[in-house]
Write a protein that holds these residues in place. Sequence first.
Motif, mmCIF file in Angstrom:
data_model
loop_
_atom_site.group_PDB
_atom_site.id
_atom_site.type_symbol
_atom_site.label_atom_id
_atom_site.label_comp_id
_atom_site.label_asym_id
_atom_site.label_seq_id
_atom_site.Cartn_x
_atom_site.Cartn_y
_atom_site.Cartn_z
ATOM 1 N N THR A 48 1.204 -1.060 0.111
ATOM 2 C CA THR A 48 -0.107 0.053 -0.029
ATOM 3 C C THR A 48 0.866 1.452 0.395
ATOM 4 O O THR A 48 0.583 2.069 -0.793
ATOM 5 N N ARG A 49 1.979 1.674 0.417
ATOM 6 C CA ARG A 49 3.085 2.471 0.898
ATOM 7 C C ARG A 49 3.439 2.863 -0.498
ATOM 8 O O ARG A 49 4.421 3.878 -1.403
ATOM 9 N N LEU A 50 3.550 1.653 -1.139
ATOM 10 C CA LEU A 50 4.601 1.844 -2.777
ATOM 11 C C LEU A 50 3.332 2.290 -3.634
ATOM 12 O O LEU A 50 3.376 2.330 -5.268
ATOM 13 N N GLY A 51 1.657 2.465 -3.227
ATOM 14 C CA GLY A 51 0.965 2.915 -3.898
ATOM 15 C C GLY A 51 -0.086 2.080 -5.421
ATOM 16 O O GLY A 51 -0.226 2.390 -5.716
ATOM 17 N N ARG A 52 0.752 0.456 -4.715
ATOM 18 C CA ARG A 52 -0.422 -0.279 -5.133
ATOM 19 C C ARG A 52 -1.696 -1.108 -4.094
ATOM 20 O O ARG A 52 -1.740 -1.134 -2.574
ATOM 21 N N THR A 53 -2.802 -1.338 -4.193
ATOM 22 C CA THR A 53 -4.301 -1.590 -4.150
ATOM 23 C C THR A 53 -4.148 -3.017 -4.026
ATOM 24 O O THR A 53 -5.423 -3.940 -3.409
ATOM 25 N N GLU A 54 -3.883 -3.884 -5.532
ATOM 26 C CA GLU A 54 -4.150 -4.293 -5.384
ATOM 27 C C GLU A 54 -3.041 -6.021 -5.480
ATOM 28 O O GLU A 54 -1.822 -6.091 -5.724
ATOM 29 N N VAL A 55 -3.091 -7.112 -4.955
ATOM 30 C CA VAL A 55 -2.236 -8.206 -4.618
ATOM 31 C C VAL A 55 -0.975 -9.155 -6.563
ATOM 32 O O VAL A 55 -0.573 -8.423 -6.303
ATOM 33 N N GLY A 56 -2.731 -8.244 -7.383
ATOM 34 C CA GLY A 56 -2.179 -8.116 -8.595
ATOM 35 C C GLY A 56 -0.492 -7.770 -9.279
ATOM 36 O O GLY A 56 0.103 -7.153 -10.002
ATOM 37 N N GLN A 57 -0.141 -6.560 -8.197
ATOM 38 C CA GLN A 57 0.623 -5.641 -8.566
ATOM 39 C C GLN A 57 1.929 -6.228 -7.820
ATOM 40 O O GLN A 57 2.963 -5.211 -7.569
#
Length: 309
Positions: A48-57
């Motif tokens: 999340t801190r990396l700006g990603r909101t899905e497991v696929g990321q």
Amino acid sequence: MDADEDLPEALAGAVAEFARHLAAERNRSEHTVRAYTGDVASLMTHLTRLGRTEVGQLDLAALRSWLAGQSTRGRSRATLARRASAARVFTAWAHRTGLLGEDVGSVLATPKARRTLPEVLRAGEAATLMDAAADDASDGDPVNLRDHALLELLYATGIRVGELVGLDVDDLDEGRRVVRVLGKGSKERTVPYGVPAAEALDAWLRTGRPALSTPAAGPALFVGVRGRRLDQRTARTVVHRRLRAVSGAPDLGPHGLRHTAATHLLEGGADLRSVQELLGHASLGTTQIYTHVSVERLRKAYQQAHPRA
């Protein structure tokens, strides 16, 4: 989790589904489920801190930066190794369920944990512990009878404290002097015990248990003062308290008696495979640490006794 922030719905849902997978499909213990779920929640917070909101990321770079961050916070090698393992289990599961396009954790290296040799009792210290417990039990007090039987069985079998408190009366085969143990992953094994443990258990079952047990105890082999199944905390307290009375003995809990049983078995001539089976180790490598304990004890004895040491 290393942070209090809420996870995005997709990530929180993945963590919850992963926990259910560990408990229901992989039959992992409550402790393992809690530890692995916490590790994966920490990883999702990092994502999340990396700006990603899905497991696929999730990718290998994110995994590595997460572990690197753990290292800079002073996490031990053992903790880092467990967290890397949790991440690999999670990514394998996420790949199988379609949340990840590829298993990015399959190439994640495991930080090697420094393996310290466990402390164990010397044979004389173990004998002193058991003799003192037997002397106390001779007064017929139900708690003393229970403590004596508990200590004898832990030392005789090397079973884990969780396995001990999970035993039922019917798990004992008094004629053959073996106990049926349900270990990690619900794997069942049969472990023998000797005459001293058999005598202590017999006294506990004949006199001690009937005096303490209530209907709430059910079939539990060991019972607490309130008449219910003995809990792990009480069992640990018993071992620590009894060992404090043994002069020169290290402060060990039930797991220390497990280490002691394994070490004494090997020093007495038992082969490594047999000890592995008795302890319920999945890997022989886990059991091999006790050979190092024996060698270290021999080395210390040599240095103390040999004029040319």
